[in-house]
Scaffold this motif. Structure first.
Motif, mmCIF file in Angstrom:
data_model
loop_
_atom_site.group_PDB
_atom_site.id
_atom_site.type_symbol
_atom_site.label_atom_id
_atom_site.label_comp_id
_atom_site.label_asym_id
_atom_site.label_seq_id
_atom_site.Cartn_x
_atom_site.Cartn_y
_atom_site.Cartn_z
ATOM 1 N N ASP A 59 29.551 37.307 45.337
ATOM 2 C CA ASP A 59 28.352 37.340 44.496
ATOM 3 C C ASP A 59 27.633 38.678 44.565
ATOM 4 O O ASP A 59 27.055 39.126 43.577
ATOM 5 N N GLU A 60 27.654 39.323 45.711
ATOM 6 C CA GLU A 60 26.922 40.579 45.879
ATOM 7 C C GLU A 60 27.653 41.775 45.285
ATOM 8 O O GLU A 60 27.047 42.607 44.615
ATOM 9 N N THR A 61 28.956 41.868 45.550
ATOM 10 C CA THR A 61 29.694 43.059 45.119
ATOM 11 C C THR A 61 30.460 42.852 43.821
ATOM 12 O O THR A 61 30.830 43.822 43.161
ATOM 13 N N GLY A 62 30.720 41.614 43.463
ATOM 14 C CA GLY A 62 31.504 41.353 42.273
ATOM 15 C C GLY A 62 32.990 41.576 42.490
ATOM 16 O O GLY A 62 33.775 41.534 41.542
ATOM 17 N N GLU A 63 33.385 41.833 43.726
ATOM 18 C CA GLU A 63 34.791 42.073 44.070
ATOM 19 C C GLU A 63 35.456 40.765 44.495
ATOM 20 O O GLU A 63 34.805 39.877 45.042
ATOM 21 N N PRO A 64 36.753 40.664 44.291
ATOM 22 C CA PRO A 64 37.456 39.462 44.754
ATOM 23 C C PRO A 64 37.475 39.392 46.276
ATOM 24 O O PRO A 64 37.608 40.415 46.953
ATOM 25 N N LEU A 65 37.318 38.180 46.817
ATOM 26 C CA LEU A 65 37.343 38.000 48.266
ATOM 27 C C LEU A 65 38.770 38.032 48.805
ATOM 28 O O LEU A 65 38.990 38.388 49.963
ATOM 29 N N GLN A 66 39.741 37.632 47.985
ATOM 30 C CA GLN A 66 41.142 37.668 48.365
ATOM 31 C C GLN A 66 41.957 38.220 47.210
ATOM 32 O O GLN A 66 41.603 38.034 46.049
#
Length: 148
Positions: free
Chosen positions: A29-36
């Motif tokens: 939610d904070e970075t908009g990057e995928p977690l995996q």
């Protein structure tokens, strides 16, 4: 692991596997990057399927398996595919998963063999060869008792 991502791609197609993996990507939610990454998601599905299989076969052979039989590669692929497609699984994926579970239950019960010995080395190949032996010639000179 009994299978690789390449085994999954070979069995189901790269596009299908990648679409299923992409549907499971969580975004931070904070970075908009995928977690995996997609590769991590596929790898986790394969690891989960391999662990499930270990639970069934651990009573029959020594783990880890050195020489992975093709049936275990297929089993992992089927279970991992089902895990990836959990909410959108087709009837075929569900049936294939159920068939693999029944197969693994039979392996655990000792009704089906994986073709491995208890220490998980490959069993010797058995050849079904007909062997014909003869009791000898009926008309041999030694048996004729003076007739020939």
């Amino acid at each position: 692991m009994y299978a690789t991502a390449q085994d999954m791609y070979n069995r189901y197609g790269k596009t299908a596997i990648n679409q299923l993996a992409d549907s499971k990507v969580d975004i931070d939610d904070e970075t908009g990057e995928p977690l995996q990454t997609r590769e991590q998601i596929i790898s986790n599905a394969i690891l989960d399927a391999s662990a499930a299989i270990d639970g069934y076969i651990s009573g029959r052979i020594t783990l880890p398996v050195d020489k992975v039989p093709a049936v275990l590669v297929r089993a992992v692929c089927v279970l991992a595919y089902y895990n990836l497609s959990d909410s959108v699984a087709t009837e075929k994926a569900e049936k294939d998963k159920d068939d693999i579970i029944r197969f693994l239950e039979k392996v655990a019960a000792g009704q089906i063999s994986l073709g491995l010995s208890v220490d998980n080395s490959k069993l010797a190949e058995v050849c079904d060869v007909a062997v014909v032996t003869s009791a000898g010639s009926v008309w041999a000179r030694s048996r004729s008792k003076g007739f020939i």
